[in-house]
Design an enzyme around this catalytic site. Structure first.
Site, short mmCIF file in Angstrom:
data_model
loop_
_atom_site.label_atom_id
_atom_site.label_comp_id
_atom_site.label_asym_id
_atom_site.label_seq_id
_atom_site.Cartn_x
_atom_site.Cartn_y
_atom_site.Cartn_z
N ASP A 294 -0.06 6.98 2.01
CA ASP A 294 -0.71 5.69 2.19
C ASP A 294 -2.07 5.65 1.46
OD1 ASP A 294 -0.40 3.09 4.05
OD2 ASP A 294 -2.46 3.78 4.26
N ARG A 295 -3.18 5.36 2.16
CA ARG A 295 -4.48 5.25 1.48
C ARG A 295 -4.88 6.57 0.83
NH1 ARG A 295 -4.33 0.08 1.12
NH2 ARG A 295 -6.56 -0.10 0.69
N ARG B 106 -3.29 6.58 -2.53
CA ARG B 106 -4.03 5.74 -3.49
C ARG B 106 -5.30 6.47 -3.95
NH1 ARG B 106 -1.19 1.31 -3.46
NH2 ARG B 106 -0.04 0.83 -1.54
N HIS C 112 -2.22 -6.89 7.12
CA HIS C 112 -3.52 -6.22 7.23
C HIS C 112 -4.21 -6.12 5.87
CE1 HIS C 112 -0.52 -3.12 6.33
NE2 HIS C 112 -1.48 -2.37 5.85
N TRP C 113 -3.47 -6.11 4.76
CA TRP C 113 -4.10 -6.10 3.45
C TRP C 113 -5.01 -7.32 3.28
CZ3 TRP C 113 -3.14 -3.30 -1.36
CH2 TRP C 113 -2.39 -2.12 -1.18
N TYR D 139 -10.03 -1.85 2.64
CA TYR D 139 -9.14 -2.91 2.18
C TYR D 139 -9.88 -4.00 1.40
CZ TYR D 139 -5.02 -0.98 4.36
OH TYR D 139 -3.95 -0.17 4.66
N HIS E 140 7.57 3.74 7.54
CA HIS E 140 6.38 4.07 6.75
C HIS E 140 5.85 5.47 7.03
CE1 HIS E 140 2.65 3.52 4.60
NE2 HIS E 140 1.91 3.60 5.71
#
Length: 286
Positions: A99-100, A103, A144-145, A206, A265
């Site tokens: 996930d984050r 990234r 949520h984005w 975000y 996820h």
């Protein structure tokens, strides 16, 4: 959780990073995503530590890591983690990230190409592709984005009114079932969510992903890395709905290989044995 691991806090420019360190061998960094902490790796960290020197870290502002400025870009998060690993004596290392954290790893490879030996990116598409394909179907699942990126402190005030309730909603929305999380890990996620500074980090993260991070990624379009890259995703999630994840990631990592897993996820916690086997093969120690 994390038997045999030492807990450390490392002060860096702009942040103090909390991490756990254990095992022996080639250095391996594990990075979590939203809305979790490094506790998500409890299911496989000890196994990976049998063959690697494993560093399990909280991203800046998440968990017990402290952000001392308002920079929550993936560039800043990547800089933190490279500095952490160098502080521990590891100028280059492998990364496994969800996930984050994944990234952050993508940005780490672009900004610090000599630091990352190999990467495993779990259940994400490139940030540019997420925004490019953001239709009504995806927006309902990735609301949520958009919510966390709203200007001002409104998202924080709403979340802080019932942070554990919001956390549970996020976990269930992305996984379909809160029960898949171990009690100890869930308690850590809840403890972190009760901290307004963590909620502020979620929102800052975000907000950056909807603005500055896009600028950074657009500036690097066309750049590629030939490091080994494993791509894993949950077949019951949303990542493969619009795009083939391998096709998307091979534009950045031409050697990328990978496959879907029968999970949502949070596939590391839902299918740990299957994920661990794929990771060990990727690292060359299966």
């Amino acid at each position: 959780m994390f038997a045999g691991f030492e807990e450390i806090d490392i002060a860096l420019p702009g942040a103090t990073i909390r991490a756990r360190v254990g095992g022996r061998g080639d250095p391996l960094l594990l990075l979590h995503g939203y809305p979790q902490t490094h506790a998500m790796w409890h299911v496989i960290a000890e196994d990976l530590a049998r063959s690697h020197r494993v560093v399990v870290a909280d991203l800046r502002g998440y968990g017990d890591s402290i952000a001392r400025d308002d920079d929550f870009t993936f560039r800043a998060m990547a800089r933190d983690q490279v500095a952490l690993m160098r502080h521990l004596g590891h100028p280059n290392f492998h990364v496994i990230a969800h996930d984050r954290g994944a990234r952050t790893t993508h940005r780490m490879v672009l900004d610090h190409p000599d630091a990352v030996r190999s990467a495993a990116l779990i259940d994400i598409l490139p940030t540019l592709d997420v925004w490019r394909t953001m239709d009504d179907w995806l927006a309902r699942r990735y609301y949520h984005w958009l919510f966390l990126a709203q200007p001002g402190e409104m998202p924080q005030r709403l979340i802080n009114g019932d942070p554990v309730g919001f956390l549970h909603s996020a976990l269930i929305g992305l996984s379909g079932a809160k029960e898949l999380f171990a009690a100890g890990a869930l308690a850590e996620y809840e403890r972190a969510a009760r901290n307004p500074a963590v909620v502020a980090a979620w929102c800052g993260d975000y907000t950056a992903a909807a603005s500055t991070d896009l600028e950074h990624d657009r500036a690097d379009l066309g750049r590629t890395s030939d490091i080994p890259c494993l791509i894993l995703w949950g077949n019951r999630g949303v990542v493969a709905h619009h795009l083939d994840p391998l096709d998307a990631w091979r534009k950045w990592f031409p050697r990328a290989e990978g496959h879907g897993v029968d999970a949502g996820h949070f596939l590391v916690e839902e299918r740990p044995a299957e994920v661990l086997l794929s990771l060990r093969r990727h690292l060359g120690c299966a």
